[in-house]
Design a protein around this motif. Structure first.
Motif, PDB file in Angstrom:
ATOM      1  N   VAL A 278      -1.403   2.491  -7.909  1.00 56.86           N
ATOM      2  CA  VAL A 278       0.011   2.103  -7.925  1.00 56.86           C
ATOM      3  C   VAL A 278       0.876   2.989  -8.820  1.00 56.86           C
ATOM      4  O   VAL A 278       2.079   2.773  -8.913  1.00 56.86           O
ATOM      5  CB  VAL A 278       0.193   0.617  -8.306  1.00 56.86           C
ATOM      6  CG1 VAL A 278      -0.505  -0.284  -7.318  1.00 56.86           C
ATOM      7  CG2 VAL A 278      -0.253   0.341  -9.720  1.00 56.86           C
ATOM      8  N   GLY A 279       0.274   3.969  -9.472  1.00 52.44           N
ATOM      9  CA  GLY A 279       1.046   4.897 -10.284  1.00 52.44           C
ATOM     10  C   GLY A 279       1.420   4.381 -11.662  1.00 52.44           C
ATOM     11  O   GLY A 279       2.522   4.624 -12.145  1.00 52.44           O
ATOM     12  N   LEU A 280       0.502   3.655 -12.282  1.00 53.62           N
ATOM     13  CA  LEU A 280       0.700   3.159 -13.639  1.00 53.62           C
ATOM     14  C   LEU A 280      -0.416   3.662 -14.541  1.00 53.62           C
ATOM     15  O   LEU A 280      -1.399   4.199 -14.066  1.00 53.62           O
ATOM     16  CB  LEU A 280       0.686   1.623 -13.663  1.00 53.62           C
ATOM     17  CG  LEU A 280       1.787   0.900 -12.906  1.00 53.62           C
ATOM     18  CD1 LEU A 280       1.508  -0.596 -12.860  1.00 53.62           C
ATOM     19  CD2 LEU A 280       3.140   1.173 -13.550  1.00 53.62           C
ATOM     20  N   LYS A 281      -0.247   3.433 -15.843  1.00 60.64           N
ATOM     21  CA  LYS A 281      -1.320   3.709 -16.788  1.00 60.64           C
ATOM     22  C   LYS A 281      -2.254   2.504 -16.826  1.00 60.64           C
ATOM     23  O   LYS A 281      -1.830   1.363 -16.586  1.00 60.64           O
ATOM     24  CB  LYS A 281      -0.763   3.948 -18.188  1.00 60.64           C
ATOM     25  CG  LYS A 281       0.072   5.197 -18.311  1.00 60.64           C
ATOM     26  CD  LYS A 281       0.587   5.332 -19.727  1.00 60.64           C
ATOM     27  CE  LYS A 281       1.442   6.573 -19.857  1.00 60.64           C
ATOM     28  NZ  LYS A 281       1.989   6.689 -21.215  1.00 60.64           N
TER      29      LYS A 281
ATOM     30  N   ARG B 201      -1.828  -4.820 -19.735  1.00 64.33           N
ATOM     31  CA  ARG B 201      -0.734  -5.630 -20.279  1.00 64.33           C
ATOM     32  C   ARG B 201      -0.145  -6.554 -19.221  1.00 64.33           C
ATOM     33  O   ARG B 201       0.236  -7.687 -19.519  1.00 64.33           O
ATOM     34  CB  ARG B 201       0.321  -4.715 -20.888  1.00 64.33           C
ATOM     35  CG  ARG B 201      -0.217  -4.020 -22.152  1.00 64.33           C
ATOM     36  CD  ARG B 201       0.676  -2.946 -22.705  1.00 64.33           C
ATOM     37  NE  ARG B 201       1.992  -3.481 -23.050  1.00 64.33           N
ATOM     38  CZ  ARG B 201       3.091  -2.744 -23.069  1.00 64.33           C
ATOM     39  NH1 ARG B 201       3.048  -1.461 -22.766  1.00 64.33           N
ATOM     40  NH2 ARG B 201       4.239  -3.290 -23.397  1.00 64.33           N
ATOM     41  N   ILE B 202      -0.078  -6.093 -17.968  1.00 70.75           N
ATOM     42  CA  ILE B 202       0.400  -6.954 -16.876  1.00 70.75           C
ATOM     43  C   ILE B 202      -0.560  -8.130 -16.693  1.00 70.75           C
ATOM     44  O   ILE B 202      -0.143  -9.284 -16.580  1.00 70.75           O
ATOM     45  CB  ILE B 202       0.554  -6.161 -15.562  1.00 70.75           C
ATOM     46  CG1 ILE B 202       1.717  -5.173 -15.673  1.00 70.75           C
ATOM     47  CG2 ILE B 202       0.753  -7.106 -14.370  1.00 70.75           C
ATOM     48  CD1 ILE B 202       1.800  -4.172 -14.537  1.00 70.75           C
TER      49      ILE B 202
ATOM     50  N   PHE C 291       5.731  -6.468 -17.345  1.00 71.53           N
ATOM     51  CA  PHE C 291       5.723  -6.477 -15.889  1.00 71.53           C
ATOM     52  C   PHE C 291       6.524  -5.303 -15.372  1.00 71.53           C
ATOM     53  O   PHE C 291       7.615  -5.023 -15.863  1.00 71.53           O
ATOM     54  CB  PHE C 291       6.296  -7.775 -15.331  1.00 71.53           C
ATOM     55  CG  PHE C 291       6.134  -7.855 -13.855  1.00 71.53           C
ATOM     56  CD1 PHE C 291       4.887  -8.081 -13.304  1.00 71.53           C
ATOM     57  CD2 PHE C 291       7.186  -7.641 -13.006  1.00 71.53           C
ATOM     58  CE1 PHE C 291       4.707  -8.117 -11.935  1.00 71.53           C
ATOM     59  CE2 PHE C 291       7.026  -7.676 -11.641  1.00 71.53           C
ATOM     60  CZ  PHE C 291       5.775  -7.909 -11.110  1.00 71.53           C
ATOM     61  N   GLN C 292       5.963  -4.611 -14.398  1.00 69.44           N
ATOM     62  CA  GLN C 292       6.617  -3.473 -13.761  1.00 69.44           C
ATOM     63  C   GLN C 292       7.196  -3.933 -12.432  1.00 69.44           C
ATOM     64  O   GLN C 292       6.502  -3.955 -11.425  1.00 69.44           O
ATOM     65  CB  GLN C 292       5.601  -2.344 -13.520  1.00 69.44           C
ATOM     66  CG  GLN C 292       5.139  -1.659 -14.764  1.00 69.44           C
ATOM     67  CD  GLN C 292       6.195  -0.718 -15.300  1.00 69.44           C
ATOM     68  OE1 GLN C 292       6.987  -0.168 -14.555  1.00 69.44           O
ATOM     69  NE2 GLN C 292       6.207  -0.546 -16.595  1.00 69.44           N
ATOM     70  N   SER C 293       8.455  -4.330 -12.424  1.00 69.37           N
ATOM     71  CA  SER C 293       9.053  -4.846 -11.190  1.00 69.37           C
ATOM     72  C   SER C 293       9.096  -3.795 -10.089  1.00 69.37           C
ATOM     73  O   SER C 293       9.053  -4.132  -8.913  1.00 69.37           O
ATOM     74  CB  SER C 293      10.451  -5.383 -11.461  1.00 69.37           C
ATOM     75  OG  SER C 293      11.286  -4.362 -11.946  1.00 69.37           O
ATOM     76  N   SER C 294       9.150  -2.527 -10.472  1.00 70.55           N
ATOM     77  CA  SER C 294       9.180  -1.483  -9.450  1.00 70.55           C
ATOM     78  C   SER C 294       7.856  -1.367  -8.705  1.00 70.55           C
ATOM     79  O   SER C 294       7.793  -0.766  -7.643  1.00 70.55           O
ATOM     80  CB  SER C 294       9.538  -0.135 -10.084  1.00 70.55           C
ATOM     81  OG  SER C 294       8.533   0.264 -10.985  1.00 70.55           O
TER      82      SER C 294
END
Length: 97
Positions: free
Chosen positions: A33-36, A42-43, A49-52
């Motif tokens: 999903v393109g996150l660390k 943490r989510i 939260f990464q709403s994108s």
């Protein structure tokens, strides 16, 4: 327009359960999903939260739900002599007569 607020802790728990159900690491989910990895952690802990990325993260939860549904179907077949016999006939090709 007012946007529905997402329950971050519940979403994090659902994501963690889905990830584990699918046998994925946090790093794998992060890459998909393109996150660390630390952000995925943490989510899952309800801290951020990464709403994108909500749609991509929900897709992982949906994939796990589909797997659970399939396991339920398999369990029903395994527990029913009639369904096992029907599946055996289908696999043997004897339904064409």
């Amino acid at each position: 327009m007012h946007e529905h607020k997402l329950d971050q802790p519940a979403f994090g728990i659902a994501l963690q359960r889905a990830r584990r159900r699918l046998g994925l690491s946090q790093s794998t989910v992060a890459t998909k999903v393109g996150l660390k990895q630390s952000t995925v952690s943490r989510i899952e802990n309800g801290n951020v939260f990464q709403s994108s990325k909500v749609n991509e993260l929900r897709a992982i939860i949906d994939d796990a739900a589909k797997e659970v549904d399939l396991e339920g179907v398999v369990a029903n077949v395994a527990n029913s002599p009639e369904l096992r016999a029907l599946v055996a006939r289908i696999l043997d090709g004897s339904m064409h007569s």
